[in-house]
Motif scaffolding. Sequence first.
Motif, PDB file in Angstrom:
ATOM      1  N   ASN A 240       0.858  -1.236  -0.064  1.00  0.00           N
ATOM      2  CA  ASN A 240       0.075   0.017  -0.039  1.00  0.00           C
ATOM      3  C   ASN A 240       1.022   1.508   0.018  1.00  0.00           C
ATOM      4  O   ASN A 240       2.033   1.214   0.041  1.00  0.00           O
ATOM      5  CB  ASN A 240      -0.877   0.036   1.141  1.00  0.00           C
TER       6      ASN A 240
ATOM      7  N   PHE B   6      -2.876  13.460   3.551  1.00  0.00           N
ATOM      8  CA  PHE B   6      -3.460  12.443   4.403  1.00  0.00           C
ATOM      9  C   PHE B   6      -2.497  11.843   5.641  1.00  0.00           C
ATOM     10  O   PHE B   6      -1.266  12.099   5.285  1.00  0.00           O
ATOM     11  CB  PHE B   6      -3.567  11.282   3.407  1.00  0.00           C
TER      12      PHE B   6
ATOM     13  N   THR C 237       1.180  10.254   5.437  1.00  0.00           N
ATOM     14  CA  THR C 237       2.591  11.082   5.209  1.00  0.00           C
ATOM     15  C   THR C 237       3.389  11.229   6.570  1.00  0.00           C
ATOM     16  O   THR C 237       4.688  11.187   6.658  1.00  0.00           O
ATOM     17  CB  THR C 237       2.224  12.440   4.547  1.00  0.00           C
TER      18      THR C 237
ATOM     19  N   VAL D 103       4.451  16.335  -0.710  1.00  0.00           N
ATOM     20  CA  VAL D 103       3.460  15.527  -1.094  1.00  0.00           C
ATOM     21  C   VAL D 103       2.788  16.446  -2.175  1.00  0.00           C
ATOM     22  O   VAL D 103       2.548  17.652  -2.164  1.00  0.00           O
ATOM     23  CB  VAL D 103       2.162  15.548   0.099  1.00  0.00           C
TER      24      VAL D 103
ATOM     25  N   SER E 119       0.364   5.204  -4.044  1.00  0.00           N
ATOM     26  CA  SER E 119      -0.610   4.772  -3.430  1.00  0.00           C
ATOM     27  C   SER E 119      -1.569   4.189  -4.611  1.00  0.00           C
ATOM     28  O   SER E 119      -1.725   4.682  -5.618  1.00  0.00           O
ATOM     29  CB  SER E 119      -1.588   5.475  -2.420  1.00  0.00           C
ATOM     30  N   LEU E 120      -1.856   2.704  -4.498  1.00  0.00           N
ATOM     31  CA  LEU E 120      -2.623   2.085  -5.463  1.00  0.00           C
ATOM     32  C   LEU E 120      -3.947   1.684  -5.031  1.00  0.00           C
ATOM     33  O   LEU E 120      -4.807   0.848  -5.213  1.00  0.00           O
ATOM     34  CB  LEU E 120      -1.875   1.056  -6.266  1.00  0.00           C
TER      35      LEU E 120
ATOM     36  N   LYS F 293      -7.507   5.806  -5.926  1.00  0.00           N
ATOM     37  CA  LYS F 293      -6.499   6.348  -6.807  1.00  0.00           C
ATOM     38  C   LYS F 293      -6.648   6.141  -8.126  1.00  0.00           C
ATOM     39  O   LYS F 293      -7.396   5.526  -8.547  1.00  0.00           O
ATOM     40  CB  LYS F 293      -5.292   5.888  -6.059  1.00  0.00           C
TER      41      LYS F 293
ATOM     42  N   GLY G  56      -2.392  -1.365  -2.652  1.00  0.00           N
ATOM     43  CA  GLY G  56      -1.222  -1.445  -3.382  1.00  0.00           C
ATOM     44  C   GLY G  56      -0.511  -0.273  -3.243  1.00  0.00           C
ATOM     45  O   GLY G  56      -0.956   0.735  -2.889  1.00  0.00           O
TER      46      GLY G  56
HETATM   47  C1  LIG Z   1      -1.015  11.935   0.316  1.00  0.00           C
HETATM   48  C2  LIG Z   1      -1.335  10.521   0.668  1.00  0.00           C
HETATM   49  N1  LIG Z   1      -0.194   9.586   1.160  1.00  0.00           N
HETATM   50  C3  LIG Z   1      -0.198   8.462   1.590  1.00  0.00           C
HETATM   51  C4  LIG Z   1      -1.465   7.698   1.336  1.00  0.00           C
HETATM   52  C5  LIG Z   1      -1.236   6.189   2.009  1.00  0.00           C
HETATM   53  O1  LIG Z   1      -1.867   5.304   0.837  1.00  0.00           O
HETATM   54  P1  LIG Z   1      -2.428   4.093   1.296  1.00  0.00           P
HETATM   55  O2  LIG Z   1      -3.868   4.285   1.391  1.00  0.00           O
HETATM   56  O3  LIG Z   1      -2.310   3.098  -0.103  1.00  0.00           O
HETATM   57  O4  LIG Z   1      -1.945   3.255   2.176  1.00  0.00           O
HETATM   58  C6  LIG Z   1      -2.322   8.472   1.163  1.00  0.00           C
HETATM   59  C7  LIG Z   1      -3.710   7.554   0.729  1.00  0.00           C
HETATM   60  O5  LIG Z   1      -4.664   8.155   0.700  1.00  0.00           O
HETATM   61  C8  LIG Z   1      -2.529   9.731   0.521  1.00  0.00           C
HETATM   62  O6  LIG Z   1      -3.832  10.313   0.328  1.00  0.00           O
END
Ligand SMILES: Cc1ncc(COP(=O)(O)O)c(C=O)c1O
Length: 412
Positions: free
Chosen positions: A73, A100, A103, A145, A195-196, A200, A207
């Motif tokens: 992820n 989010f 980070t 970001v 992020s997958l 997304k 993923g």
């Molecule tokens: C800015 C940001 N970073 C990291 C992530 C983390 O990704 P994941 O949800 O695949 O763990 C997200 C998920 O929404 C995100 O928006």
Amino acid sequence: MAKLALKGGSREAENLRKIVPPWPIYDGEDERAVVEVVRSRRWCRLYAGSKAEVFEEMFAEYHQAKYGVAVANGTVALELALKTVGVGIGDEVIVPAVTFIATASAVSEVGAIPIFADIDPETAAISAKSIEENITDKTKAVIGVHYAGYPINFDEVLPLIKKYNLFLIEDCAHAHGSEWRGRKVGAIGHMGGFSLQESKSLTAGEGGIVLTNSDELAEKARLIHNIGRVLGKPGYMHYILSSNYRLSEIQAGLLISQMRRLKEQVELKHETGEYLASKLRKIGGVEPLKKDERITKRGYYYFVIRYRSEELQNVSREKFVAALNAEGVPAGVGYGMPLYRQPAFKRENLKGVFPEDWGIPKYENLSLPGAEEYCRREVTLPHQILLGGKESADLIVAAIEKIKENVDELLS
Ligand SMILES: Cc1ncc(COP(=O)(O)O)c(C=O)c1O
């Protein structure tokens, strides 16, 4: 008689739901891709010629990066990138105040301390000035970001990274396909994490993937992500202590199939986004993110509207969003607040996360002006709405114009 849908009138953007395809998009080939992996009985990547390897190459190539390491992820993608560049116990990592939570939580998960820098309220990108103000002798890295798919200002951030000998990790969870001066994001800094996850721009439900141009970092990331084992070498030889971050072959198979659409979707969303932004700029009170010619392609997670209530008779942002929703536009308010306002950053909830004597910042006392202003104004539209092309943009514009013309109805 009321005109606004919120007050009982008809819905201006009723047709949006017909034009915009439900997300995620799939077809028979995606189904076959998953079934093929299931039938192969090779569901884990520990075979030569794995689907994960194929996906890594495809995604890295599209993002103009030398290497990709597929992971479970986007959160662990950031953890892996941090560990790979050597961020560890007690280091400080500068992160933007609007993003989010992953980070920042990726930083604490590797034993380091997230330090919030302010953002530019016109672009939502981390402020280089604020990064520099927050650098200490404990600072090891910055996570930039590309919020909503809008790239950070590399022209300002990269010289700081060099000057202070730091690592730049790009959080590209929102930014599949985004470009800065013709170069795709993800490997402009030392490493980039995507992020997958289902919402997304490219997804297998869950993923992630880490990109880099460095031979050394790629090799190290592969080792860390595979519990210390060298990919391709069978058996139980582990060269370092680490975790298992691997992506499953079922997801990799689906991602390879989903890659068929990514480029085309990115192009369409970019075009629709430009068109929508130019229309919105003429209405007043609903500013898109600032135009920057250096952003040669805008990937999208959100299309952001900065709402200026002062130009709509001080109708609150929440009421404006409710009125948009009633007209059939699925608008939201992003993450709703700067990250330091989340309960997770309250003193009592940080117990056990960091040792008591570390002198952790008093996050709950923070009030960063750019982040506060941005979050007060932020209205977000999901990226897939842009797949409806100009027709969807026109419906959004019509709904906003209608709200503006009949704003009196929202005053009571
Ligand atoms: C800015 C940001 N970073 C990291 C992530 C983390 O990704 P994941 O949800 O695949 O763990 C997200 C998920 O929404 C995100 O928006």
